[in-house]
Design a protein around this motif. Structure first.
Motif, PDB file in Angstrom:
ATOM      1  N   VAL A 223      41.895  34.952  43.219  1.00 12.21           N
ATOM      2  CA  VAL A 223      41.644  35.713  44.438  1.00 12.21           C
ATOM      3  C   VAL A 223      40.630  36.821  44.152  1.00 12.21           C
ATOM      4  O   VAL A 223      39.740  37.096  44.963  1.00 12.21           O
ATOM      5  N   THR A 224      40.759  37.471  42.990  1.00 10.67           N
ATOM      6  CA  THR A 224      39.780  38.491  42.594  1.00 10.67           C
ATOM      7  C   THR A 224      38.382  37.895  42.563  1.00 10.67           C
ATOM      8  O   THR A 224      37.414  38.502  43.033  1.00 10.67           O
ATOM      9  N   SER A 225      38.268  36.705  42.000  1.00 13.00           N
ATOM     10  CA  SER A 225      36.979  36.022  41.937  1.00 13.00           C
ATOM     11  C   SER A 225      36.428  35.765  43.332  1.00 13.00           C
ATOM     12  O   SER A 225      35.242  35.984  43.606  1.00 13.00           O
ATOM     13  N   SER A 226      37.273  35.279  44.235  1.00  8.47           N
ATOM     14  CA  SER A 226      36.817  34.977  45.591  1.00  8.47           C
ATOM     15  C   SER A 226      36.427  36.242  46.341  1.00  8.47           C
ATOM     16  O   SER A 226      35.576  36.207  47.240  1.00  8.47           O
ATOM     17  N   ASN A 227      37.022  37.373  45.973  1.00 13.47           N
ATOM     18  CA  ASN A 227      36.705  38.643  46.631  1.00 13.47           C
ATOM     19  C   ASN A 227      35.480  39.318  46.035  1.00 13.47           C
ATOM     20  O   ASN A 227      35.052  40.368  46.513  1.00 13.47           O
ATOM     21  N   PHE A 241      48.216  44.002  46.492  1.00 15.09           N
ATOM     22  CA  PHE A 241      47.336  43.155  45.705  1.00 15.09           C
ATOM     23  C   PHE A 241      46.554  43.981  44.685  1.00 15.09           C
ATOM     24  O   PHE A 241      46.300  43.521  43.560  1.00 15.09           O
ATOM     25  N   ALA A 242      46.159  45.189  45.044  1.00 12.28           N
ATOM     26  CA  ALA A 242      45.480  46.071  44.083  1.00 12.28           C
ATOM     27  C   ALA A 242      46.375  46.320  42.869  1.00 12.28           C
ATOM     28  O   ALA A 242      45.910  46.315  41.720  1.00 12.28           O
ATOM     29  N   LEU A 243      47.657  46.524  43.103  1.00 11.31           N
ATOM     30  CA  LEU A 243      48.593  46.721  41.990  1.00 11.31           C
ATOM     31  C   LEU A 243      48.744  45.443  41.179  1.00 11.31           C
ATOM     32  O   LEU A 243      48.883  45.498  39.950  1.00 11.31           O
ATOM     33  N   ASN A 244      48.726  44.293  41.832  1.00 13.60           N
ATOM     34  CA  ASN A 244      48.810  43.030  41.093  1.00 13.60           C
ATOM     35  C   ASN A 244      47.625  42.866  40.152  1.00 13.60           C
ATOM     36  O   ASN A 244      47.775  42.426  39.011  1.00 13.60           O
ATOM     37  N   GLU A 245      46.429  43.233  40.612  1.00 12.65           N
ATOM     38  CA  GLU A 245      45.263  43.169  39.739  1.00 12.65           C
ATOM     39  C   GLU A 245      45.445  44.077  38.527  1.00 12.65           C
ATOM     40  O   GLU A 245      45.158  43.679  37.388  1.00 12.65           O
ATOM     41  N   GLN A 246      45.924  45.282  38.754  1.00 11.45           N
ATOM     42  CA  GLN A 246      46.094  46.236  37.658  1.00 11.45           C
ATOM     43  C   GLN A 246      47.228  45.812  36.719  1.00 11.45           C
ATOM     44  O   GLN A 246      47.184  46.083  35.517  1.00 11.45           O
ATOM     45  N   PHE A 247      48.239  45.148  37.242  1.00  9.48           N
ATOM     46  CA  PHE A 247      49.318  44.605  36.418  1.00  9.48           C
ATOM     47  C   PHE A 247      48.740  43.607  35.416  1.00  9.48           C
ATOM     48  O   PHE A 247      49.018  43.662  34.208  1.00  9.48           O
ATOM     49  N   CYS A 248      47.905  42.709  35.902  1.00  7.87           N
ATOM     50  CA  CYS A 248      47.346  41.672  35.024  1.00  7.87           C
ATOM     51  C   CYS A 248      46.338  42.247  34.042  1.00  7.87           C
ATOM     52  O   CYS A 248      46.234  41.785  32.898  1.00  7.87           O
ATOM     53  N   ILE A 249      45.609  43.285  34.449  1.00  6.97           N
ATOM     54  CA  ILE A 249      44.720  43.975  33.512  1.00  6.97           C
ATOM     55  C   ILE A 249      45.538  44.622  32.409  1.00  6.97           C
ATOM     56  O   ILE A 249      45.199  44.533  31.215  1.00  6.97           O
ATOM     57  N   GLY A 416      52.191  46.617  50.853  1.00 10.20           N
ATOM     58  CA  GLY A 416      50.943  45.892  51.076  1.00 10.20           C
ATOM     59  C   GLY A 416      51.102  44.783  52.117  1.00 10.20           C
ATOM     60  O   GLY A 416      52.167  44.509  52.643  1.00 10.20           O
ATOM     61  N   GLU A 417      49.994  44.174  52.430  1.00 10.88           N
ATOM     62  CA  GLU A 417      49.963  43.036  53.350  1.00 10.88           C
ATOM     63  C   GLU A 417      49.541  41.797  52.592  1.00 10.88           C
ATOM     64  O   GLU A 417      49.262  41.834  51.411  1.00 10.88           O
ATOM     65  N   ALA A 418      49.461  40.684  53.292  1.00  4.46           N
ATOM     66  CA  ALA A 418      49.079  39.439  52.643  1.00  4.46           C
ATOM     67  C   ALA A 418      47.649  39.545  52.116  1.00  4.46           C
ATOM     68  O   ALA A 418      46.794  40.174  52.729  1.00  4.46           O
ATOM     69  N   VAL A 419      47.404  38.905  50.981  1.00  2.00           N
ATOM     70  CA  VAL A 419      46.069  38.874  50.404  1.00  2.00           C
ATOM     71  C   VAL A 419      45.119  38.152  51.358  1.00  2.00           C
ATOM     72  O   VAL A 419      45.465  37.131  51.929  1.00  2.00           O
ATOM     73  N   GLN A 420      43.914  38.688  51.531  1.00  3.83           N
ATOM     74  CA  GLN A 420      42.923  38.059  52.403  1.00  3.83           C
ATOM     75  C   GLN A 420      41.707  37.666  51.573  1.00  3.83           C
ATOM     76  O   GLN A 420      40.713  38.387  51.511  1.00  3.83           O
ATOM     77  N   PRO A 421      41.746  36.529  50.883  1.00  2.00           N
ATOM     78  CA  PRO A 421      40.602  36.088  50.093  1.00  2.00           C
ATOM     79  C   PRO A 421      39.511  35.511  50.986  1.00  2.00           C
ATOM     80  O   PRO A 421      39.637  35.473  52.203  1.00  2.00           O
ATOM     81  N   ALA A 422      38.449  35.040  50.343  1.00  4.71           N
ATOM     82  CA  ALA A 422      37.346  34.442  51.093  1.00  4.71           C
ATOM     83  C   ALA A 422      37.830  33.235  51.882  1.00  4.71           C
ATOM     84  O   ALA A 422      38.834  32.599  51.553  1.00  4.71           O
ATOM     85  N   SER A 423      37.085  32.891  52.915  1.00  2.00           N
ATOM     86  CA  SER A 423      37.526  31.829  53.816  1.00  2.00           C
ATOM     87  C   SER A 423      37.604  30.472  53.148  1.00  2.00           C
ATOM     88  O   SER A 423      38.255  29.570  53.649  1.00  2.00           O
TER      89      SER A 423
END
Length: 431
Positions: A223-227, A241-249, A416-423
């Motif tokens: 999802v990070t890649s698509s964003n 989702f921002a926290l999820n990214e930081q968790f994985c980092i 948070g709300e649902a992740v909104q990646p690229a279409s």
């Protein structure tokens, strides 16, 4: 050589004699007797003592002085190892990002459909490394997927990507959960060798039976890649989702730091380290379960009492915990990772408390308790604000502000709300 042989013989004997289902109190006694502290921390101390002794001894033999690799070189070595495994020849993993490594990265990027630059973006590196560790721990399933793909190990990357992108979605426009745990995870959900005999409720997912954090981070990375890159405090729209990214980092940095430290240990193999670090699961079971039940202060009080029983110095335990934190995340064993993180937090390294916040926020190894997560996040953020050295992504000056805003800013909390990646990608439901 004689003393080294004695140490290793004692280590082997202690591991062989340890029953697989011993209760948590017995594992604590094992720590006092030198199982974890004596095996991992003891090696650190013994090697240091031997180095000092060698320095005092006059000799005409030319000696090569070993220096542990820096975190950055260890990260490059990790990239090279993963690239080689997936069939992109980077040469001998030496920690130097030379022409062969850049060519291998370009091949990897072309294979995955990323822009070809020869330099890994953070999300590309995260997907590469987490896929490597997933493949390593997959056993027969890894071999089966590789064989079915028709591309060997390279096919694993596409399989992992496709799985995350929609193999599990329910029809067109369906939703795929990033984290299957909810707020009311039941105590009986954990099973296996580490779930027996405990007097307290066991609200944690056991090492291989709960949701996979490695797989979760694969999905987050996609999802990070698509964003187009990581969320910043200025661009954040979805706090969770921002926290999820930081968790994985944070997970990636923890793995790299522990492996860098483990590389300096003499006379112990990665397999032995893993075997020893697995003792953290049952030894810390009571305290890991308390994460889902008690406030931060009560959990830390319990862990400090445990620390006093070990008889090990804070420096020994901190070194052991960093190495085993790395092992826990690498093998996807949340009990080992959480037990190690708790030890570091109890030893006064509040910045590591961020990990407990992430685990409680998403339900990996714990029940999902967002209100308890905030206490751990707050302590970690405030520690860095008050001058503590950041332990995760120290080169990102805006990371602490992002964490604070994601957890507490604008009444967003950590829901948070649902992740909104690229279409072009399906929507990932993170609830």
């Amino acid at each position: 050589m004689g003393s080294k042989a004695i140490i290793m013989a004692a280590l082997t004997a202690s591991v062989a004699a340890m029953p697989g289902t011993r209760a948590a109190a017995d594992f604590a006694d094992g720590l006092v007797g030198g199982l974890v502290g004596g095996a991992v921390s003891g090696i650190i101390v013994n090697e240091s003592a031997k180095a000092r002794e060698r320095k005092r001894t006059t000799t005409t033999t030319t000696r090569r002085v070993y220096r542990a690799p820096s975190v950055s070189s260890q990260q490059v070595r990790e990239e090279q190892t993963a690239l080689n495994y997936f069939g992109f020849p980077a040469g001998t993993p030496d920690g130097i990002r030379g022409r062969n490594t850049r060519n291998a990265i370009s091949q990897f990027q072309a294979h995955m459909g990323y822009p070809v630059s020869g330099h890994l973006q953070d999300y590309e590196r995260q997907f590469l490394i987490s896929s490597y560790y997933r493949a390593q721990s997959g056993g027969a399933a890894t071999a089966q997927i590789a064989a079915q793909s028709g591309q060997g190990t390279r096919g694993l990357l596409h399989a992992y990507r496709d799985e995350a992108l929609g193999m599990q979605q329910q029809g067109q426009g369906g939703m795929m959960a990033l984290a299957p745990q909810d707020e009311q995870t039941q105590a009986g959900s954990a099973s296996g060798s580490e779930s027996d005999g405990g007097a307290l409720p066991n609200l944690m997912a056991s090492g291989g039976d709960g949701p996979s954090l490695a797989s979760h981070c694969n999905q987050v990375s996609l999802v990070t890649s698509s964003n187009g890159g990581f969320v910043t405090a200025a661009s954040m729209q979805d706090a969770r989702f921002a926290l999820n990214e930081q968790f994985c980092i944070a997970r990636t940095y923890a793995i790299a730091e522990g492996e860098s430290m483990a590389a300096s240990l003499q006379g112990i193999t990665p397999e032995k380290l893993e075997e020893q670090c697995r003792a953290f699961g049952p030894a810390m079971r009571e305290h890991v379960a308390a994460l889902s039940l008690d406030k931060r202060s009560a959990v830390l009080d319990g862990v400090r009492g445990f620390v006093r029983q070990t008889g090990q110095s804070p420096a020994q335990l901190a070194g052991t915990a960093r190495i085993c934190l790395s092992v826990g995340y690498r093998i996807d064993n949340m009990n080992v990772a959480l037990g190690s993180g708790l030890l570091l937090a109890a030893l006064g390294e509040d910045a590591y408390g961020e990990l407990m916040g992430h685990h409680l926020n998403e339900g990996f190894g714990t029940a999902r308790r967002t209100e308890l997560a905030k206490e751990w996040f707050a302590a970690a953020v405030e520690a860095v604000e008050n001058g503590a050295e950041p332990v995760f992504a120290p080169g990102d000056p805006g990371r602490n502000a992002l964490l604070r805003k994601a957890v507490f800013g604008a009444d967003a909390g950590v829901q948070g709300e649902a992740v909104q990646p690229a279409s072009t990608l399906p929507t990932f439901d993170v609830d």
